[in-house]
Design a protein around this motif. Structure first.
Motif, mmCIF file in Angstrom:
data_model
loop_
_atom_site.group_PDB
_atom_site.id
_atom_site.type_symbol
_atom_site.label_atom_id
_atom_site.label_comp_id
_atom_site.label_asym_id
_atom_site.label_seq_id
_atom_site.Cartn_x
_atom_site.Cartn_y
_atom_site.Cartn_z
ATOM 1 N N TYR A 113 25.759 -50.899 -14.473
ATOM 2 C CA TYR A 113 25.063 -49.921 -13.656
ATOM 3 C C TYR A 113 24.608 -48.763 -14.542
ATOM 4 O O TYR A 113 25.176 -48.504 -15.614
ATOM 5 C CB TYR A 113 25.975 -49.412 -12.540
ATOM 6 C CG TYR A 113 26.335 -50.488 -11.542
ATOM 7 C CD1 TYR A 113 25.632 -50.615 -10.340
ATOM 8 C CD2 TYR A 113 27.359 -51.395 -11.811
ATOM 9 C CE1 TYR A 113 25.947 -51.611 -9.430
ATOM 10 C CE2 TYR A 113 27.677 -52.397 -10.903
ATOM 11 C CZ TYR A 113 26.964 -52.501 -9.715
ATOM 12 O OH TYR A 113 27.267 -53.502 -8.824
ATOM 13 N N PHE A 114 23.562 -48.087 -14.097
ATOM 14 C CA PHE A 114 23.092 -46.948 -14.884
ATOM 15 C C PHE A 114 22.504 -45.880 -13.976
ATOM 16 O O PHE A 114 22.053 -46.150 -12.860
ATOM 17 C CB PHE A 114 22.068 -47.379 -15.936
ATOM 18 C CG PHE A 114 20.697 -47.739 -15.399
ATOM 19 C CD1 PHE A 114 19.653 -46.819 -15.407
ATOM 20 C CD2 PHE A 114 20.444 -49.015 -14.899
ATOM 21 C CE1 PHE A 114 18.395 -47.151 -14.935
ATOM 22 C CE2 PHE A 114 19.183 -49.363 -14.421
ATOM 23 C CZ PHE A 114 18.152 -48.423 -14.442
ATOM 24 N N ILE B 102 17.506 -44.276 -18.811
ATOM 25 C CA ILE B 102 18.142 -44.620 -20.075
ATOM 26 C C ILE B 102 17.047 -44.964 -21.063
ATOM 27 O O ILE B 102 15.922 -45.310 -20.682
ATOM 28 C CB ILE B 102 19.174 -45.762 -19.947
ATOM 29 C CG1 ILE B 102 18.560 -47.019 -19.329
ATOM 30 C CG2 ILE B 102 20.385 -45.288 -19.169
ATOM 31 C CD1 ILE B 102 19.516 -48.210 -19.266
ATOM 32 N N HIS C 155 17.053 -50.549 -22.545
ATOM 33 C CA HIS C 155 16.497 -51.503 -21.575
ATOM 34 C C HIS C 155 16.059 -52.789 -22.289
ATOM 35 O O HIS C 155 16.319 -53.896 -21.814
ATOM 36 C CB HIS C 155 15.296 -50.890 -20.853
ATOM 37 C CG HIS C 155 15.647 -50.031 -19.687
ATOM 38 N ND1 HIS C 155 16.375 -50.495 -18.609
ATOM 39 C CD2 HIS C 155 15.350 -48.729 -19.411
ATOM 40 C CE1 HIS C 155 16.512 -49.522 -17.721
ATOM 41 N NE2 HIS C 155 15.914 -48.446 -18.185
ATOM 42 N N ALA D 108 20.623 -54.574 -15.544
ATOM 43 C CA ALA D 108 20.928 -53.144 -15.399
ATOM 44 C C ALA D 108 20.527 -52.705 -14.008
ATOM 45 O O ALA D 108 19.356 -52.790 -13.627
ATOM 46 C CB ALA D 108 20.180 -52.341 -16.450
ATOM 47 N N LEU E 132 29.241 -48.209 -16.485
ATOM 48 C CA LEU E 132 28.195 -47.284 -16.062
ATOM 49 C C LEU E 132 27.639 -46.583 -17.297
ATOM 50 O O LEU E 132 28.391 -46.029 -18.100
ATOM 51 C CB LEU E 132 28.752 -46.233 -15.096
ATOM 52 C CG LEU E 132 27.785 -45.115 -14.701
ATOM 53 C CD1 LEU E 132 26.646 -45.652 -13.837
ATOM 54 C CD2 LEU E 132 28.517 -43.983 -13.988
ATOM 55 N N ILE E 133 26.307 -46.609 -17.437
ATOM 56 C CA ILE E 133 25.642 -45.939 -18.551
ATOM 57 C C ILE E 133 24.803 -44.783 -18.017
ATOM 58 O O ILE E 133 24.114 -44.915 -17.001
ATOM 59 C CB ILE E 133 24.735 -46.914 -19.322
ATOM 60 C CG1 ILE E 133 25.567 -47.990 -20.013
ATOM 61 C CG2 ILE E 133 23.902 -46.176 -20.362
ATOM 62 C CD1 ILE E 133 24.742 -48.986 -20.791
ATOM 63 N N LEU E 134 24.872 -43.646 -18.692
ATOM 64 C CA LEU E 134 23.967 -42.543 -18.394
ATOM 65 C C LEU E 134 23.601 -41.824 -19.675
ATOM 66 O O LEU E 134 24.301 -41.930 -20.690
ATOM 67 C CB LEU E 134 24.580 -41.564 -17.404
ATOM 68 C CG LEU E 134 25.827 -40.801 -17.834
ATOM 69 C CD1 LEU E 134 25.826 -39.390 -17.247
ATOM 70 C CD2 LEU E 134 27.087 -41.539 -17.363
ATOM 71 N N THR E 135 22.494 -41.123 -19.632
ATOM 72 C CA THR E 135 22.019 -40.343 -20.772
ATOM 73 C C THR E 135 22.238 -38.863 -20.490
ATOM 74 O O THR E 135 21.854 -38.364 -19.440
ATOM 75 C CB THR E 135 20.524 -40.604 -21.020
ATOM 76 O OG1 THR E 135 20.325 -42.000 -21.254
ATOM 77 C CG2 THR E 135 20.036 -39.827 -22.225
ATOM 78 N N ASP F 118 25.013 -41.944 -23.445
ATOM 79 C CA ASP F 118 24.072 -41.821 -24.550
ATOM 80 C C ASP F 118 23.818 -40.335 -24.762
ATOM 81 O O ASP F 118 22.967 -39.727 -24.121
ATOM 82 C CB ASP F 118 22.770 -42.565 -24.234
ATOM 83 C CG ASP F 118 21.756 -42.463 -25.380
ATOM 84 O OD1 ASP F 118 22.013 -41.725 -26.349
ATOM 85 O OD2 ASP F 118 20.699 -43.127 -25.290
#
Length: 360
Positions: free
Chosen positions: A116-117, A121, A126, A136, A160-163, A195
């Motif tokens: 999940y994001f 990003i 991607h 994603a 979970l990815i976030l910038t 990130d």
């Protein structure tokens, strides 16, 4: 609905970047006003020290950046000083993109099919996730600085990815959002990947990062001194990782990227010192802040988004540029809700196009 009616916003985003590269030569090799190349009048001392350090290293044998224990110790000490938190371990690599690709490859090798994001990003991530067949899934329709932002966090253990900061706009993720993620992380045991390539360039010089206070056993933070020091000719970044993640990443990274150059290793040591000393960053931020204030005062830009860090801002440009000049609007950043806005690089080599021979 047939297959031709399906919308693929990420595919469109990746295609836009491909067209920029293929048809516009990265916008004059990234030198255009909205691009990523930077001028840095303060870099000479750092480059000289890195060059001297490289001459003292063994250039005959293979050297592996991720195995440099002295560098790892130095990184941990610096983040203790900057954030007030001691990270468990650090994993170094040849640039932020190399580490993002390594993470995507790890997911594929571990048979993890989705994560999940929080948008946006970075487009290279991607690309890597698609390359390795990892789906994603966004948990919000908005970016964290928008008033309408809400999250639909899954009730399960996941990734979970976030910038942070939201680089194209120069805005950090609000602490209230990070606190909600921290509580969710503790509840589900989920791994959060930040990130943070553009962290440690605050305009107010309040350096400590709120993301450092997420669960250290379940958090990975990407830091890119090459970006935050604006010395992109060297490729160096690192992950702040839980102690059990080194073995998960090392084999994959080494088999994709192999050994590092002496120049990369020497730069890593000097860059971490420069991050802690802060003088180079403060000098750059002073230019960035003054240029932004001057553009606003001269009514050449306007925005509902208040930038507070980094060297990119997201604004309406009220100044006439040459016809057909390449722009990077919100469509390049999964952001369709600010028509007429564009990313502007306040350190761009093309900054002079905004109407002065010299700028603050």
């Amino acid at each position: 609905m047939n297959s031709s009616d399906l919308v693929d916003p990420i595919g469109d985003l990746l295609n836009l970047h491909h067209v920029l590269e293929a048809e516009h030569d990265d916008g004059d090799k990234g030198n255009f006003l909205f691009g990523w190349q930077c001028e840095n009048p303060f870099a000479s001392s750092l480059i000289t020290k890195a060059s001297k350090g490289a001459r003292e290293l063994n250039r005959v044998q293979y050297s592996y950046l991720e195995e440099d224990k002295l560098l790892v110790d130095r990184i941990r000490q610096v983040h203790k000083a900057l954030d007030g938190v001691t990270c468990e371990d650090a994993f170094c690599g040849a640039g932020a993109t190399a580490l993002l690709v390594t993470f995507a490859a790890y997911l594929q090798a571990s048979h993890i099919k989705e994560l999940y994001f929080i948008p946006p990003i970075y487009f290279s991530l991607h690309f890597a996730l698609r390359l390795f067949g990892v789906r994603a899934r966004p948990i919000s329709a908005h970016h964290a600085f928008e008033r309408q932002f809400t999250m639909n966090l899954p009730e399960k253990r996941t990734f979970l990815i976030l910038t942070d900061p939201i680089w194209y706009a120069g805005v950090p993720v609000p602490t209230s959002v990070l606190e909600a993620i921290r509580q969710w992380q503790q509840h589900t045991g989920s791994v959060v990947i930040i990130d943070g390539s553009f962290q440690y360039m605050p305009w107010n010089d309040v350096v400590a990062e709120p993301t450092a206070h997420l669960d250290p056993a379940l958090t990975i933070r990407l830091i890119s001194p090459s970006k935050s020091l604006c010395v992109a000719g060297y490729r160096f970044a690192y992950l702040l990782i839980p102690k059990d993640w080194r073995k998960k990443l090392s084999h994959i990274y080494t088999n994709i990227y192999a050994s590092a150059s002496a120049e990369t290793i020497a730069f890593g040591h000097e860059a971490v010192r420069a991050m802690q000393e802060r003088q180079l960053t403060k000098s750059l931020v002073n230019i960035i802040r003054n240029r932004h204030a001057a553009l606003r005062a001269e009514a050449k830009i306007e925005s509902d988004v208040s930038a507070t860090c980094g060297y990119f801002v997201f604004e309406k440009l009220k100044y006439e540029l040459p016809a057909h000049y390449v722009r990077m609007g919100g469509e390049f950043f999964d952001q369709p809700r600010f028509p007429g806005y564009t990313r502007i690089n306040l350190l761009s080599p093309s900054f002079h196009l905004l109407g002065r021979a010299t700028w603050p």
